[in-house]
Design an enzyme around this catalytic site. Structure first.
Site, PDB file in Angstrom:
ATOM      1  N   HIS A 110      82.628 -50.622 -24.496  1.00 49.10           N
ATOM      2  CA  HIS A 110      83.066 -50.089 -23.206  1.00 49.10           C
ATOM      3  C   HIS A 110      83.748 -51.194 -22.382  1.00 49.10           C
ATOM      4  O   HIS A 110      84.890 -51.044 -21.951  1.00 49.10           O
ATOM      5  CB  HIS A 110      81.868 -49.516 -22.440  1.00 49.10           C
ATOM      6  N   GLU A 111      83.042 -52.297 -22.209  1.00 50.90           N
ATOM      7  CA  GLU A 111      83.605 -53.380 -21.384  1.00 50.90           C
ATOM      8  C   GLU A 111      84.840 -53.979 -22.053  1.00 50.90           C
ATOM      9  O   GLU A 111      85.782 -54.403 -21.381  1.00 50.90           O
ATOM     10  CB  GLU A 111      82.556 -54.453 -21.094  1.00 50.90           C
ATOM     11  N   HIS A 147      87.840 -52.069 -21.040  1.00 51.18           N
ATOM     12  CA  HIS A 147      88.331 -52.574 -19.747  1.00 51.18           C
ATOM     13  C   HIS A 147      89.049 -53.911 -19.955  1.00 51.18           C
ATOM     14  O   HIS A 147      90.090 -54.174 -19.364  1.00 51.18           O
ATOM     15  CB  HIS A 147      87.161 -52.801 -18.783  1.00 51.18           C
ATOM     16  N   GLU A 207      88.908 -46.654 -16.441  1.00 54.76           N
ATOM     17  CA  GLU A 207      87.777 -46.055 -17.163  1.00 54.76           C
ATOM     18  C   GLU A 207      88.252 -45.302 -18.412  1.00 54.76           C
ATOM     19  O   GLU A 207      87.515 -45.209 -19.398  1.00 54.76           O
ATOM     20  CB  GLU A 207      87.010 -45.125 -16.207  1.00 54.76           C
TER      21      GLU A 207
END
Ligand code: ZN
Length: 507
Positions: free
Chosen positions: A266-267, A270, A301
């Site tokens: 997820h990170e 980003h 996101e």
């Protein structure tokens, strides 16, 4: 290029540099700072924030923007025109807030976060009410300073900070039918009576092995570790500190390795966006200018959710990743197949906590928050009524009883931190990710086969060219139409979730 534009660019670059120092100092606070450094750190951050605001609202910047806006020849350059448009927007928003309100909000939200921590610990919402009421009062004032757009509502003025150009009415129009369809999906999954085997998720994997595996994954998906890092923290985040310096954090639980894995993916989503923004380099050296910044939180996101879910929870991902996991984790993974992993990481089960929710139920959590904060802001609802309204919606939308406020309306930090109007961007991110993905499958027809071979560069390149490289040139809604040919719709996400439910539950 006009000298005034050059002067303007060098001034905003200095604001950007101040901002990046603040980001680095904040990152350190969340990762390596010893606890006793906290008091002085607040002073450091306070000073940097003050200098940054002072610099960014310097009337000289306003004069230079006005001069550039009057220069027709300069505005004929589309890139420069987009930059000036966004600089004007940022400058106006920042100068619309009186310093007294900015400072009162900072103090109040800092106290409210402390009050929230205690209230959450004791599951005592009543103790949090006075501070939360004050936060909403000040936030209403803030919205009124920004100004309510014609035909809009107060909520829009706040939403605009996180998702420029979006409105509460449009979001409601997307969320309402989405909610009904998600409820039907959740119901049919429950009615199937199927319970996928999730025992592999509780395999004991030491944190150091998980960390090494995570680093391998980052390299494979082309996150540049020469221009970034992965560290450990309580609440995972990504910070695009500066050109060539993107920081990711994750957290490890020995008894659930997928927490860190999906947190890292997820990170990293980003992080890949931050690394793909045109911050560095010549001839323009765009750092500090809007064209080197992310469009919106929703688009940010969409990048994280795409790598975490559309890539990381696909069967093809596990075809590639599982042999590596067996190598890194050993005996714990012995009898696991890609199908076992796929089913285990794609269950749909209504639960209490948003950040632990699965893809099928996650957006319901967001909708509850959106509805409540909108009603609180307009005055249609009172702060003291939050627990009742929260619990009623969890029963309605997810069919579950909330046992206490700690696991109910006190679970998120956002409202105490003054982040009101932020929640819808989580669902917007899911919607954008699914819609972009349908276009990706058309434009890179073998993208799934590539993923099963660990070839992630073509996907990264597509995202870089179509999204990252543009910075803030387009509004999110316009970018979506440019890329997919259609306005944002909930249909791609529903199709995607429907296909998964069929594969995992046969419904
Ligand atoms: Zn995120």
């Amino acid at each position: 290029m006009s000298t005034q534009y050059q002067q303007l660019c060098s001034l905003v670059r200095r604001s950007g540099v101040l901002g990046s120092i603040g980001a680095l100092v904040s990152w350190d606070q969340e990762t390596y700072m010893p606890p006793a450094g906290a008091a002085f750190r607040a002073e450091q951050l306070g000073l940097i924030a003050e200098l940054h605001h002072k610099h960014a609202t310097d009337p000289k910047i306003g004069d230079l923007i006005a001069a550039c806006e009057a220069d027709k020849a300069l505005l004929a350059n589309e890139t420069i025109a987009a930059n000036i448009r966004e600089l004007r927007r940022d400058y106006d928003r920042m100068t619309k807030l009186p310093t007294s309100l900015v400072s009162e909000l900072a103090t109040t939200t800092s106290q409210a976060q402390e009050a929230w921590k205690h209230a959450r610990q004791n599951s005592d919402f009543a103790a949090f009410v006075p501070k939360l009421e004050r936060v909403f009062e000040l936030t209403r004032q803030k919205a009124d300073c920004y100004g309510i757009p014609a035909g809009g509502e107060r909520y829009d003025a706040l939403l605009d900070e996180y998702e420029p150009g979006a409105s509460a009415k449009e979001i409601e129009a997307t969320f309402t039918p989405l909610r009904a369809k998600l409820a039907a999906l959740i119901h049919s999954v429950a009615a199937s009576g199927k319970k996928p085997d999730t025992s592999i998720l509780s395999a004991q994997i030491p944190a150091d092995k998980q960390h090494a595996f995570g680093q391998m994954i980052l390299k494979a998906i082309t996150f540049d570790l020469e221009a970034g890092r992965l560290d450990v923290t309580t609440h995972p985040f990504c910070s695009g500190v500066a050109p060539g310096d993107t920081r990711l954090t994750t957290r490890y639980r020995d008894e659930k390795f997928t927490d860190a894995l999906y947190g890292t993916l997820h990170e990293a989503g980003h992080g890949l966006y931050e690394q793909g923004l045109p911050k560095a380099g010549s001839p323009e050296g765009l750092f500090g200018q809007p064209l080197s910044e992310a469009i919106s939180l929703g688009i940010h996101e969409s990048q994280s959710r795409m790598w975490e879910n559309l890539v990381g929870r696909s069967r093809e991902f596990w075809v590639w990743a599982l042999p590596h996991a067996k190598q890194y984790f050993g005996a714990a993974m012995a009898n696991v197949t890609p199908d076992t992993m796929f089913a285990a990481v794609n269950t749909t089960t209504p639960s209490l906590i948003r950040v632990e929710a699965d893809e099928g139920t996650y957006n319901m959590h967001v909708m509850v928050r959106f509805e409540l904060e909108r009603a609180l802001l307009s005055g249609a609802m009172k702060v003291k009524d939050v627990p009742g309204e929260w619990n009623r919606r969890y029963k309605d939308y997810l069919g579950i009883d909330v046992p206490d406020d700690r696991r109910g309306c006190l679970q998120d930090v956002h409202w105490s931190a003054g982040l009101i109007g932020y929640f819808p961007t989580y669902t917007l991110g899911n919607l954008y990710a699914a819609q972009f993905w349908e276009t990706i499958e058309q434009e890179i027809p073998d993208v799934k086969a590539k993923i099963s071979r660990g070839e992630f560069a073509p996907l990264r390149e597509w995202l870089r060219t179509k999204i990252h490289a543009h910075g803030k040139r387009y509004r999110a809604a316009d970018l979506c139409k440019r890329i997919t040919g259609k306005p944002l719709s909930a249909d791609p996400l529903l199709r995607y979730l429907g296909t998964k439910a069929k594969a995992v539950y046969g419904v």
